[in-house]
Design an enzyme around this catalytic site. Structure first.
Site, PDB file in Angstrom:
ATOM      1  N   ALA A  67       0.829  -1.200   0.000  1.00 21.92           N
ATOM      2  CA  ALA A  67       0.000   0.000   0.000  1.00 21.92           C
ATOM      3  C   ALA A  67       0.868   1.256   0.000  1.00 21.92           C
ATOM      4  CB  ALA A  67      -0.922   0.000   1.214  1.00 21.92           C
ATOM      5  N   GLY A 110      -0.420  -4.911   1.110  1.00 23.47           N
ATOM      6  CA  GLY A 110      -1.625  -4.858   0.290  1.00 23.47           C
ATOM      7  C   GLY A 110      -1.479  -5.592  -1.027  1.00 23.47           C
ATOM      8  N   GLU A 113      -2.219  -9.085  -0.344  1.00 21.67           N
ATOM      9  CA  GLU A 113      -3.673  -9.227  -0.220  1.00 21.67           C
ATOM     10  C   GLU A 113      -4.335  -9.251  -1.595  1.00 21.67           C
ATOM     11  OE1 GLU A 113      -5.136  -7.312   3.884  1.00 21.67           O
ATOM     12  OE2 GLU A 113      -4.021  -5.894   2.660  1.00 21.67           O
ATOM     13  N   GLU A 133       3.153  -5.175   7.691  1.00 16.67           N
ATOM     14  CA  GLU A 133       2.392  -4.124   8.360  1.00 16.67           C
ATOM     15  C   GLU A 133       2.729  -3.988   9.845  1.00 16.67           C
ATOM     16  OE1 GLU A 133      -0.401  -5.298   4.916  1.00 16.67           O
ATOM     17  OE2 GLU A 133       1.132  -6.227   6.175  1.00 16.67           O
TER      18      GLU A 133
END
Length: 259
Positions: A67, A110, A113, A133
């Site tokens: 991200a 991300g 993910e 994270e």
């Protein structure tokens, strides 16, 4: 395709729709616009009757670095709740056509993910995965703890997500996170070759197989069996079922029409 995209590239090859993340200068860091564009492209390809399979990859040195931290640096709980940014991620699960991810370099945070939203994953032998994270004082929020745990079990998910460690492609393959590994030089060739194999199958059967297998992840066995059975019966209302069985009897290749 009916629209231009700024942060991804979309191309069509025969019956395959290829989506490539395209922010190589920042290692394809996922910002909200990119995720929105990926979703829009997938939904458009899902509606396109000529497209049978969707392939997701990244341009440049890596699939994606995770991200975009700049978007989250000054965020607070209320602004994130109001933004409701994960709605787009939820809609990725609604795509009916098979999605195949091709991962090179790394898929972190991300990006991991996003990879886990794919139905199948092929990776370069030197690719790495991970959820870093925890090193930022946060945790995955777009399904990472849930999808990873369903794939590898509680103990390994705890280890990987709490430590933030990098996961090699070899380890990801051993735990069933990915389907196959290839040298980086032939990764896209092999991914597209497999996508072409799926694209030549009966589209309705592929669609209902995907639905049934995804239900198996969440449903108890009995309920999953009932869901599978209804889809099995449903396919006998299709022209493709008649064509497939007729072609088998006549010892020829079937010509599936997706109806």
């Amino acid at each position: 395709m009916n629209r231009d995209y700024e942060l991804i590239e979309v191309s069509l090859k025969d019956h395959i729709g290829l989506i490539e993340l395209n922010r190589p200068k920042v290692l394809n860091a996922l910002n909200r616009q990119m995720v929105s564009e990926v979703l829009a492209a997938m939904e458009e390809l899902d509606r396109d009757k000529q497209i049978k399979v969707i392939v997701l990859a990244g341009k440049g040195r890596a699939f994606a670095a995770g991200a975009d931290i700049d978007e989250m640096l000054d965020a607070d709980a209320i602004s994130l709740e109001t933004l409701n940014q994960f709605t787009d991620w939820d809609r990725l699960a609604w795509i009916k056509k098979p999605i195949i991810g091709a991962i090179h370099g790394f898929a972190l945070g991300g990006a991991f993910e996003l990879a886990l939203c794919c139905d199948m994953l092929f990776a370069a032998e030197n690719a790495e995965f991970g959820f870093p994270e925890v090193n930022l004082g946060i945790m995955p929020g777009a399904g990472g703890t849930q999808r990873l745990t369903k794939l590898v079990g509680k103990a390994k998910a705890m280890e990987w997500v709490m430590s933030g460690k990098r996961i090699t492609a070899k380890e990801a393959l051993r735990y069933g996170v990915i389907n196959s590994t290839f040298s980086e030089e032939v990764l896209m060739e092999e991914t597209m070759k497999f996508a072409a194999t799926i694209a030549n199958q009966a589209p309705l059967a592929v669609r209902l197989i995907k639905e049934s297998i995804l239900k198996a992840v969440d449903y108890p066995l009995y309920e999953g069996m009932q869901y599978e059975r209804k889809n099995f019966y449903l396919l006998f209302a299709s022209e493709d079922q008649k064509e497939g069985m007729r072609a088998f009897k006549e010892k020829r290749r079937p010509e599936f029409k997706g109806r």
